[in-house]
Design an enzyme around this catalytic site. Structure first.
Site, PDB file in Angstrom:
ATOM      1  CB  SER A 271      -0.904  -0.056   1.233  1.00 26.74           C
ATOM      2  OG  SER A 271      -1.477   1.161   1.489  1.00 26.74           O
TER       3      SER A 271
ATOM      4  CE1 TYR B 154      -7.828  -7.973  11.068  1.00 24.87           C
ATOM      5  CE2 TYR B 154      -8.396  -9.508  12.821  1.00 24.87           C
ATOM      6  CZ  TYR B 154      -7.562  -9.134  11.780  1.00 24.87           C
ATOM      7  OH  TYR B 154      -6.468  -9.910  11.458  1.00 24.87           O
ATOM      8  CB  ALA B 155     -14.682 -10.076  14.498  1.00 20.34           C
TER       9      ALA B 155
ATOM     10  CE  LYS C 287      -8.493 -10.426   8.540  1.00 17.91           C
ATOM     11  NZ  LYS C 287      -7.655 -10.643   7.338  1.00 17.91           N
TER      12      LYS C 287
HETATM   13  P1  NDP Z   1       1.008  -6.199   8.617  1.00 15.86           P
HETATM   14  O1  NDP Z   1       0.307  -5.000   9.137  1.00 15.86           O
HETATM   15  O2  NDP Z   1       2.351  -6.544   9.159  1.00 15.86           O
HETATM   16  O3  NDP Z   1       1.116  -6.110   7.004  1.00 15.86           O
HETATM   17  C1  NDP Z   1      -0.025  -5.792   6.251  1.00 15.86           C
HETATM   18  C2  NDP Z   1       0.312  -5.831   4.786  1.00 15.86           C
HETATM   19  O4  NDP Z   1      -0.867  -5.468   4.048  1.00 15.86           O
HETATM   20  C3  NDP Z   1       1.386  -4.816   4.395  1.00 15.86           C
HETATM   21  O5  NDP Z   1       2.148  -5.361   3.346  1.00 15.86           O
HETATM   22  C4  NDP Z   1       0.558  -3.628   3.899  1.00 15.86           C
HETATM   23  O6  NDP Z   1       1.246  -2.807   2.959  1.00 15.86           O
HETATM   24  C5  NDP Z   1      -0.576  -4.358   3.203  1.00 15.86           C
HETATM   25  N1  NDP Z   1      -1.768  -3.544   3.026  1.00 15.86           N
HETATM   26  C6  NDP Z   1      -2.478  -2.879   3.966  1.00 15.86           C
HETATM   27  N2  NDP Z   1      -3.506  -2.223   3.386  1.00 15.86           N
HETATM   28  C7  NDP Z   1      -3.432  -2.478   2.059  1.00 15.86           C
HETATM   29  C8  NDP Z   1      -4.187  -2.082   0.926  1.00 15.86           C
HETATM   30  N3  NDP Z   1      -5.256  -1.290   1.035  1.00 15.86           N
HETATM   31  N4  NDP Z   1      -3.821  -2.531  -0.303  1.00 15.86           N
HETATM   32  C9  NDP Z   1      -2.736  -3.331  -0.453  1.00 15.86           C
HETATM   33  N5  NDP Z   1      -1.985  -3.741   0.587  1.00 15.86           N
HETATM   34  C10 NDP Z   1      -2.320  -3.309   1.811  1.00 15.86           C
HETATM   35  O7  NDP Z   1      -0.029  -7.406   8.822  1.00 15.86           O
HETATM   36  P2  NDP Z   1       0.211  -8.967   9.106  1.00 15.86           P
HETATM   37  O8  NDP Z   1       1.325  -9.465   8.266  1.00 15.86           O
HETATM   38  O9  NDP Z   1       0.234  -9.185  10.562  1.00 15.86           O
HETATM   39  O10 NDP Z   1      -1.180  -9.572   8.575  1.00 15.86           O
HETATM   40  C11 NDP Z   1      -1.361 -10.079   7.257  1.00 15.86           C
HETATM   41  C12 NDP Z   1      -2.752 -10.668   7.164  1.00 15.86           C
HETATM   42  O11 NDP Z   1      -2.926 -11.676   8.154  1.00 15.86           O
HETATM   43  C13 NDP Z   1      -3.868  -9.639   7.412  1.00 15.86           C
HETATM   44  O12 NDP Z   1      -4.963  -9.916   6.571  1.00 15.86           O
HETATM   45  C14 NDP Z   1      -4.239  -9.897   8.862  1.00 15.86           C
HETATM   46  O13 NDP Z   1      -5.556  -9.502   9.132  1.00 15.86           O
HETATM   47  C15 NDP Z   1      -4.061 -11.405   8.948  1.00 15.86           C
HETATM   48  N6  NDP Z   1      -3.873 -11.876  10.294  1.00 15.86           N
HETATM   49  C16 NDP Z   1      -2.824 -11.427  11.064  1.00 15.86           C
HETATM   50  C17 NDP Z   1      -2.673 -11.904  12.366  1.00 15.86           C
HETATM   51  C18 NDP Z   1      -1.567 -11.463  13.256  1.00 15.86           C
HETATM   52  O14 NDP Z   1      -1.589 -11.842  14.441  1.00 15.86           O
HETATM   53  N7  NDP Z   1      -0.573 -10.728  12.775  1.00 15.86           N
HETATM   54  C19 NDP Z   1      -3.614 -12.871  12.936  1.00 15.86           C
HETATM   55  C20 NDP Z   1      -4.659 -13.266  12.051  1.00 15.86           C
HETATM   56  C21 NDP Z   1      -4.770 -12.781  10.779  1.00 15.86           C
HETATM   57  P3  NDP Z   1       2.125  -1.518   3.482  1.00 15.86           P
HETATM   58  O15 NDP Z   1       3.362  -2.102   4.118  1.00 15.86           O
HETATM   59  O16 NDP Z   1       2.433  -0.765   2.240  1.00 15.86           O
HETATM   60  O17 NDP Z   1       1.253  -0.785   4.455  1.00 15.86           O
END
Ligand code: NDP
Length: 248
Positions: A38, A156-157, A160
């Protein structure tokens, strides 16, 4: 044995965290990676280099997962750049936590659009390619919170949980064309998303998890590898829980 040799994969949101972990593990298994971010251009370009050093093709795209038009443009660009798409990982996600009492309409809409509508956008955009080739694997990154709920995360819930219903419906619609659609429900995975939390709260979560630790991006990447590869060729419409026993 390399499980994804020569496969072309799109991962949304792979500039950091779980998405980055998936990209690195997939590259070790021979996959070419098209991934989005993003705003983190610097980290995305760094990851591109790291992936290419593993001998695979890699390209990052700035693309807003919440935009239907951007998803269509992304998929046609990736088809042009990579010559095909075999696997889609819908991973991009955000949180905007608050108790319902204090949650604004914008916080609800943004989380639903980025986490849930994005999955519709991207799945629609790859559908024609997958139908034509009569093969494809889609993996949607849900959450334990979508299964059990969490105070302060109703937006968020909802996003998901919605992904799980979407996953099962797409699996039913596209199964006869050999297109599989599954979800992963991670538990507490330590990334930048969870870095925002108070360390005391985080430690109390770790203590409550039967395996006594938070998960790593690699824990999720390995589950993703299984669902993306032919090792899971008879699995569709499933939710794979990767949470250290949190729901037990
Ligand atoms: P992070 O916040 O570390 O990373 C999120 C990623 O999504 C980044 O690469 C960010 O890009 C990108 N992103 C955010 N908004 C957009 C957008 N509008 N368009 C394109 N890309 C976007 O999250 P996590 O790695 O922790 O989570 C990844 C997934 O796993 C998510 O869907 C999260 O809900 C899910 N998840 C995570 C958990 C956790 O405990 N961490 C638990 C359960 C599910 P940029 O760096 O440019 O902002």
């Amino acid at each position: 044995m390399k499980l994804l040799e020569g496969k072309n994969v799109i991962i949304t949101g792979a500039s950091r965290g779980i998405g980055k972990g998936i990209a690195l593990v997939f590259a070790d298994h021979g996959a070419n990676l098209a991934f989005t971010y993003s705003s983190s251009e610097g980290p995305a370009l760094e990851l591109e280099k790291e992936l290419m050093a593993k001998g695979v093709k890699a390209k990052s795209y700035k693309s807003n997962a919440a935009s239907f038009k951007a998803a269509e443009e992304l998929v046609s660009q990736v088809l042009e750049d990579f010559g095909g798409i075999d696997i889609l990982i819908n991973n991009a996600g955000i949180t905007k936590d608050n108790l319902l009492m204090r949650m604004g309409e914008d916080d609800f809409d943004q989380v639903i659009e980025t986490n849930l509508k994005s999955v519709f956008n991207m799945t629609k955009a790859v559908q024609r390619t997958f139908l034509k080739q009569r093969k494809g694997s889609i993996i949607n990154m849900s959450s334990v919170v979508g299964v059990k709920g969490n105070a302060g995360q109703s937006n968020y819930a909802a996003s998901k949980a919605g992904m799980i219903g979407f996953t099962k419906s797409v699996a039913l619609e596209l199964g006869s064309r050999n297109i599989r659609c599954n979800a992963i429900a991670p538990g507490f995975i330590e990334t930048e998303m969870t870095d925002k939390l108070d360390e005391k709260v985080v430690q109390s979560w770790r203590d409550e998890i039967p395996l006594k630790r938070g998960g790593t991006p690699e824990d999720i990447a390995n589950a993703c590898l299984f669902l993306a590869s032919d090792l899971s060729s008879y699995i569709t419409g499933e939710v794979l829980h990767v949470n250290g026993g949190m729901l037990t």
